[in-house]
Motif scaffolding. Structure first.
Motif, PDB file in Angstrom:
ATOM      1  N   HIS A  10      -8.248  -4.350  -3.011  1.00 54.62           N
ATOM      2  CA  HIS A  10      -7.277  -3.257  -3.075  1.00 54.62           C
ATOM      3  C   HIS A  10      -5.860  -3.801  -3.255  1.00 54.62           C
ATOM      4  O   HIS A  10      -5.064  -3.243  -4.020  1.00 54.62           O
ATOM      5  N   ARG A  11      -5.541  -4.913  -2.581  1.00 51.15           N
ATOM      6  CA  ARG A  11      -4.196  -5.508  -2.685  1.00 51.15           C
ATOM      7  C   ARG A  11      -3.893  -5.961  -4.120  1.00 51.15           C
ATOM      8  O   ARG A  11      -2.811  -5.723  -4.655  1.00 51.15           O
ATOM      9  N   ASN A  56       0.841  -1.196   0.000  1.00 52.03           N
ATOM     10  CA  ASN A  56       0.000   0.000   0.000  1.00 52.03           C
ATOM     11  C   ASN A  56       0.875   1.243   0.000  1.00 52.03           C
ATOM     12  O   ASN A  56       1.840   1.354   0.762  1.00 52.03           O
ATOM     13  N   GLU A 110      -6.056   4.668 -11.214  1.00 51.87           N
ATOM     14  CA  GLU A 110      -7.143   3.777 -10.788  1.00 51.87           C
ATOM     15  C   GLU A 110      -8.171   3.542 -11.896  1.00 51.87           C
ATOM     16  O   GLU A 110      -9.254   3.044 -11.639  1.00 51.87           O
ATOM     17  N   ASN A 133      -3.073   8.728  -7.157  1.00 48.61           N
ATOM     18  CA  ASN A 133      -2.998   7.382  -7.728  1.00 48.61           C
ATOM     19  C   ASN A 133      -2.363   7.378  -9.131  1.00 48.61           C
ATOM     20  O   ASN A 133      -1.644   6.445  -9.474  1.00 48.61           O
ATOM     21  N   ASN A 182     -14.918  -3.159  -2.752  1.00 47.36           N
ATOM     22  CA  ASN A 182     -14.275  -2.279  -1.755  1.00 47.36           C
ATOM     23  C   ASN A 182     -13.839  -3.119  -0.554  1.00 47.36           C
ATOM     24  O   ASN A 182     -14.343  -3.000   0.567  1.00 47.36           O
ATOM     25  N   LEU A 188      -9.158  -0.838 -12.912  1.00 46.03           N
ATOM     26  CA  LEU A 188      -9.214  -1.755 -11.775  1.00 46.03           C
ATOM     27  C   LEU A 188      -9.488  -3.175 -12.258  1.00 46.03           C
ATOM     28  O   LEU A 188     -10.355  -3.403 -13.090  1.00 46.03           O
ATOM     29  N   THR A 213      -3.127   1.243  -9.679  1.00 45.68           N
ATOM     30  CA  THR A 213      -3.354   1.410  -8.237  1.00 45.68           C
ATOM     31  C   THR A 213      -4.752   0.924  -7.893  1.00 45.68           C
ATOM     32  O   THR A 213      -5.562   0.633  -8.779  1.00 45.68           O
ATOM     33  N   SER A 214      -5.017   0.923  -6.580  1.00 47.70           N
ATOM     34  CA  SER A 214      -6.385   0.663  -6.120  1.00 47.70           C
ATOM     35  C   SER A 214      -7.166   1.976  -6.167  1.00 47.70           C
ATOM     36  O   SER A 214      -6.620   3.025  -6.521  1.00 47.70           O
ATOM     37  N   ASN A 217      -5.216  -4.909  -6.846  1.00 45.22           N
ATOM     38  CA  ASN A 217      -5.202  -3.811  -7.825  1.00 45.22           C
ATOM     39  C   ASN A 217      -3.894  -3.025  -7.804  1.00 45.22           C
ATOM     40  O   ASN A 217      -3.597  -2.286  -8.744  1.00 45.22           O
ATOM     41  N   ARG A 218      -3.096  -3.148  -6.680  1.00 45.85           N
ATOM     42  CA  ARG A 218      -1.824  -2.436  -6.603  1.00 45.85           C
ATOM     43  C   ARG A 218      -0.760  -3.255  -7.353  1.00 45.85           C
ATOM     44  O   ARG A 218      -0.140  -4.150  -6.754  1.00 45.85           O
TER      45      ARG A 218
END
Length: 400
Positions: free
Chosen positions: A380-381, A291, A367, A334, A375, A370, A325-326, A383-384
């Motif tokens: 989120h992990r 993150n 972002e 982002n 959510n 995606l 990114t997320s 998408n990074r």
């Protein structure tokens, strides 16, 4: 007129005797014919002496003929000729009379035409004896009817006059419907001796147009296509009739094989060379980030090594490194972070693995792309990340 009547009687008797002989023979019967005709007659302008002055004329008459051989016939004809005077010669007089003739006729191959020669007795104001020479043809219109066309020249024995005529007539044929030409065929193979190059062919053998066995060496390739006509019995041959030699066993004879050492497992073209098929191959690179980070934690993963090895093996390939990114955080932040992640991957490949930087490009998508829209912490992990894909087209052997 007495002379003419006697001549016609003799001609008729001659044909009758020939017909009787024809009917009594054991051989094939040849045709006879009777016909009528009209003719154009051109007289010598010096005729008759001393004033001359004869010109064009016309005539009509009848003929009777007998063909006693495939090539030979005899013919008798009697005609009435009407000859005009030359208008430029005031002392000239028109003349008319009769003409009696006899000819030997020779028929060419397949009756394409006939040649004839004989004598004529012409009775006008004076009598003239002439030699005749000409060419003609009988045109078949039905089994028994022929159209006669003929051109003839005449030479007077006494005063040397030269004259000619053109004839058009119609004849009725009786006896045989045609006079077949019998040509010898000693070995009975259907090819005349005159063109038979193999005159001792065994009875029942299939032969070509030259009278020879259609496959002299028995290799299964007919003579007209056989480039090796004396192949020993039992030898395997190719389409040319020549011994089949295929050292590499690819099905293409050595004489035509441009790739003589092809592996037996390969499929080959008609030149004996390996066939190839195009195949698209690719490898992908997918690295996750912590993150709010653009640091690649492990530079030696199997995925990284596989990606690098692919680019080294296929040096003509290029790759675009995409940073993502997320959805957490601002859009502007982002976007900046995704570009830093893409640049970090590019720097690693160039500085640590020696990939030419001209083959790489980096772009950040923030972002906007995606992979997972939930959510959740896991979404989120994942998408990074950075993603890259490199593709190549290769030639793969086609095997049997």
């Amino acid at each position: 007129m007495k002379k003419l009547a006697l001549a016609v009687a003799l001609a008729t008797a001659g044909v009758s005797n020939l017909s009787i002989a024809q009917e009594s023979t054991d051989g094939p019967a040849y045709e006879s014919w009777v016909g009528g005709f009209a003719q154009y007659y051109n007289a010598d302008s010096e005729k008759p002496e001393p004033v001359g002055g004869l010109e064009d004329g016309r005539g009509f008459g009848a003929e009777v003929g007998f063909r006693f051989d495939p090539s030979w016939a005899i013919r008798f004809e009697l005609s009435r000729v009407l000859i005009d005077k030359d208008d430029n010669n005031r002392s000239a007089l028109a003349d008319d009379g009769t003409m009696l003739g006899a000819d030997m006729m020779y028929f060419l191959e397949d009756d394409v035409a006939y040649l004839f020669g004989g004598v004529r007795e012409q009775s006008l104001t004076d009598s003239y004896r002439m030699a005749s020479l000409g060419v003609g043809k009988h045109w078949n219109t039905s089994e028994n009817w022929r159209v006669i066309t003929e051109a003839a020249t005449y030479y007077d024995f006494g005063q040397g006059y030269n004259e000619f005529s053109l004839k058009l007539g119609l004849a009725y044929v009786f006896g045989a419907s045609s006079a077949p030409r019998s040509q010898p065929d000693t070995d009975g193979d259907g090819v005349y001796d005159a063109v038979d190059r193999c005159p001792d062919t065994a009875p029942g053998a299939t032969v070509d147009a030259t009278g020879c066995n259609i496959d002299l060496d028995g290799d299964g390739v007919i003579n007209s296509l056989d480039q090796c006509p004396r192949t020993p019995a039992g030898v395997e041959v190719d389409a040319r009739g020549c011994e089949f030699k295929d050292a590499d066993g690819d099905g293409v004879v050595d004489a035509n094989d441009e790739c003589p050492d092809t592996p037996s497992t390969d499929q080959v073209d008609d030149k004996g060379c390996t066939l190839y098929a195009e195949e698209e191959i690719f490898v992908e690179l997918d690295i996750l980030f912590a993150n709010n980070s653009s640091v690649i934690e492990d530079h030696e993963t199997e995925m990284v090594k596989e990606f690098v090895e692919f680019m080294r093996e296929y040096p003509n390939t290029n790759a675009v490194i995409e940073g993502h990114t997320s959805a957490v955080g601002t859009t502007e932040y982002n976007q900046m972070l995704s570009e830093k992640r893409a640049q970090a991957a590019l720097k690693m490949l160039v500085e640590e693995y020696g990939i030419d930087p001209s083959r790489l490009s980096a772009i950040g998508y923030g972002e906007t792309r995606l992979k997972f829209t939930e959510n959740t912490a896991e979404a989120h992990r994942l998408n990074r990340r950075i993603e890259a894909k490199v593709e190549a087209t290769i030639q793969e052997k086609v095997t049997r």
